[in-house]
Motif scaffolding. Sequence first.
Motif, short mmCIF file in Angstrom:
data_model
loop_
_atom_site.label_atom_id
_atom_site.label_comp_id
_atom_site.label_asym_id
_atom_site.label_seq_id
_atom_site.Cartn_x
_atom_site.Cartn_y
_atom_site.Cartn_z
N SER A 158 0.85 -1.20 -0.05
CA SER A 158 0.07 -0.10 0.03
C SER A 158 0.77 1.30 0.14
O SER A 158 0.27 2.29 -0.34
N SER A 207 0.04 -5.44 3.60
CA SER A 207 -1.00 -6.05 4.46
C SER A 207 -1.22 -7.32 3.98
O SER A 207 -1.00 -7.76 2.83
N GLN A 220 -0.71 -5.95 9.07
CA GLN A 220 -0.18 -4.88 8.32
C GLN A 220 1.38 -4.91 8.83
O GLN A 220 1.74 -4.62 10.05
#
Length: 157
Positions: free
Chosen positions: A42, A52, A112
């Motif tokens: 991300s 994640s 994450q």
Amino acid sequence: MTAPPLLRTYQKFTKWPCGHWLFSKAVCAKAPYFSSIKPAISELMPGKCVASVKNRRAVHNHIGTIHAIAQCNLAELVAGVMTDATVPHKTHRWIPKGMTVEYLNKVDTDMQATAKIPMPHQWLDKEDLVVPVEIVNMRGELVFRAAVTMYITARKK
């Protein structure tokens, strides 16, 4: 100085709809072992990578939590992607050398991971770069910590 190729690819892909998903798939195509955990990258910039993994049966252990090797796999992924996007590709190269880990709690939610090093960094020849990685659950609790050692060397001229 031009950005490393992996970082340029990330910057290009993430301008498109579904670009983060496409970039994550491309990373897994290059390093197929990571596809077993289906990571979603991300955030990527020099000195930092965030990814994640969904809490799903395929990454569970016998007690229904995310297994230890999936956590290690995610830690190695974010450390490696961050290193590749950070090390000056024209003058240096890198390879993972080792990893120490701490399992701090069971992982019963999505997780994450963040790999982050202080920037700017002075790149040396024959350097052990220790990349700290932290994994949190979706409640924000620290569940895993790793120190991934990357061996950095100057490219031969």
